[in-house]
Scaffold this active site. Structure first.
Site, PDB file in Angstrom:
ATOM      1  N   ASN A  33      10.233   0.026   4.697  1.00  0.00           N
ATOM      2  CA  ASN A  33       9.246   1.080   4.438  1.00  0.00           C
ATOM      3  C   ASN A  33       8.106   1.075   5.464  1.00  0.00           C
ATOM      4  OD1 ASN A  33       7.458   2.881   2.583  1.00  0.00           O
ATOM      5  ND2 ASN A  33       6.278   1.000   2.881  1.00  0.00           N
ATOM      6  N   ARG A  47       0.848  -1.201   0.000  1.00  0.00           N
ATOM      7  CA  ARG A  47       0.000   0.000   0.000  1.00  0.00           C
ATOM      8  C   ARG A  47       0.880   1.247   0.000  1.00  0.00           C
ATOM      9  NH1 ARG A  47      -3.602   1.420   4.068  1.00  0.00           N
ATOM     10  NH2 ARG A  47      -2.282   0.523   5.672  1.00  0.00           N
ATOM     11  N   GLY A  48       0.303   2.361  -0.408  1.00  0.00           N
ATOM     12  CA  GLY A  48       0.943   3.666  -0.262  1.00  0.00           C
ATOM     13  C   GLY A  48       2.305   3.753  -0.937  1.00  0.00           C
ATOM     14  N   ILE A  49       3.255   4.372  -0.252  1.00  0.00           N
ATOM     15  CA  ILE A  49       4.602   4.530  -0.806  1.00  0.00           C
ATOM     16  C   ILE A  49       5.218   3.157  -1.077  1.00  0.00           C
ATOM     17  CG2 ILE A  49       6.952   5.278  -0.237  1.00  0.00           C
ATOM     18  CD1 ILE A  49       5.722   7.653   1.280  1.00  0.00           C
ATOM     19  N   TYR A 100       7.004   9.404  16.644  1.00  0.00           N
ATOM     20  CA  TYR A 100       7.299   9.167  15.223  1.00  0.00           C
ATOM     21  C   TYR A 100       8.625   9.842  14.818  1.00  0.00           C
ATOM     22  CZ  TYR A 100       6.251   9.076  10.144  1.00  0.00           C
ATOM     23  OH  TYR A 100       6.275   8.887   8.780  1.00  0.00           O
ATOM     24  N   GLY A 159       5.676   1.580   8.291  1.00  0.00           N
ATOM     25  CA  GLY A 159       5.683   2.592   9.353  1.00  0.00           C
ATOM     26  C   GLY A 159       4.273   2.958   9.758  1.00  0.00           C
TER      27      GLY A 159
END
Ligand code: CAA
Length: 240
Positions: free
Chosen positions: A82, A12-14, A147, A84
């Site tokens: 990746n 998913r995503g990046i 974070y 996170g």
């Protein structure tokens, strides 16, 4: 022979954009994910890239998962850390649980994954490790003490391992994205998000593919002289 690449949070995503970019670069790609079975199945259907489910925060699960990928595809040449999460809260409201969840995934997860591919890369005298940090690990961010600490930690981790990996042909680098139009950023309250976009000189959120491009650059066979570096891709929002 095609390089074998593992992308955590790669469905998913990046992460999905990175998985696709590495496949387009000729790699055999394995994408790991933590929870969203539906998204992972759709991603495999769309791309043909195999997905594997485990939590990067669990050391033994990383060990077993990597062993499975190596038995399916061969030794891992490229690792992209990746995966996170965010658990945003102003510090006076942040709970120990919110702190630990973020550190366990974003920082300890990077240790857990890297530690399990490192011996093989050292033996074979080749490796490419890229960890996705964040602009907020570089500049800090209101409500992100957890974070930002994890993402700054990723940079220190990388600079140390770059020194240890250099003689073994392993490069270790960071890509630090700014605000990219993924589910994570779209979960930020709209008013806050609009004000963030106002601070980005290019005047828009980034695209996942713009981050994937940096990763494909750093993981190429002919990128062997680039190690310990941080590539920032943030639309000019922050200069290091
Ligand atoms: N700077 C200064 N003050 C801020 C602020 C900021 N950036 N953001 C919020 N505040 C202030 C508010 O104005 C408010 O002040 P008042 O009480 O005086 O009105 C106060 O802080 C917020 O207090 P709340 O009790 O309302 O806060 P909350 O417990 O509801 O938390 C929040 C709200 C979690 C902070 C929410 O605003 C938020 O999610 N902010 C976005 C944080 C962010 O940027 N996260 C990045 C996510 S994307 C990502 O992480 C990907 C990446 O790598 C780039």
């Amino acid at each position: 022979m095609a390089r074998v690449a593992v992308v955590t949070g790669g469905s998913r995503g990046i992460g999905a954009a990175i998985s696709k970019a590495l496949k387009a670069a000729g790699c055999e790609v394995a994408a790991t994910y933590g929870g969203n079975d539906e998204a992972a199945a759709a991603f495999t259907k769309e791309t043909g890239i195999k997905t594997y489910k485990w939590s990067v925060g669990d050391y033994d699960a990383c060990k077993d998962g990597i062993a499975q990928i190596e038995s399916d595809l061969g030794p891992v040449d490229i690792l992209v850390n990746n995966a996170g999460i965010t658990r945003d809260a102003p510090f006076h409201k942040m709970t120990p649980q919110q702190w630990h969840e973020v550190i366990d995934t974003n920082l300890t997860g990077v240790f857990n994954m890297t530690h399990n591919v490192w011996p093989g890369m050292r033996e074979r005298k080749f490796g490419r490790i890229v960890t996705i940090s964040s602009i907020n690990g570089q500049k800090g961010q209101f409500a992100q003490a957890n974070y930002a600490a994890s993402k700054a930690g990723d940079i220190g981790f990388t600079k140390s391992l770059a020194q240890e990996g250099a003689r073994a042909g392993i490069t270790v680098n960071v890509v630090a994205p700014g605000y990219v139009g993924t589910d994570m950023v779209m979960a930020v309250p709209e008013k806050v998000r609009e004000s963030i976009i106002g601070q980005i000189p290019v005047g828009r959120l980034g695209e996942p593919e713009e981050i994937a491009r940096c990763v494909a650059f750093l993981t190429a066979d002919d990128a062997g002289f680039i190690t310990g570096s941080t590539i920032t891709a943030n639309g000019g929002q922050y200069f290091t």
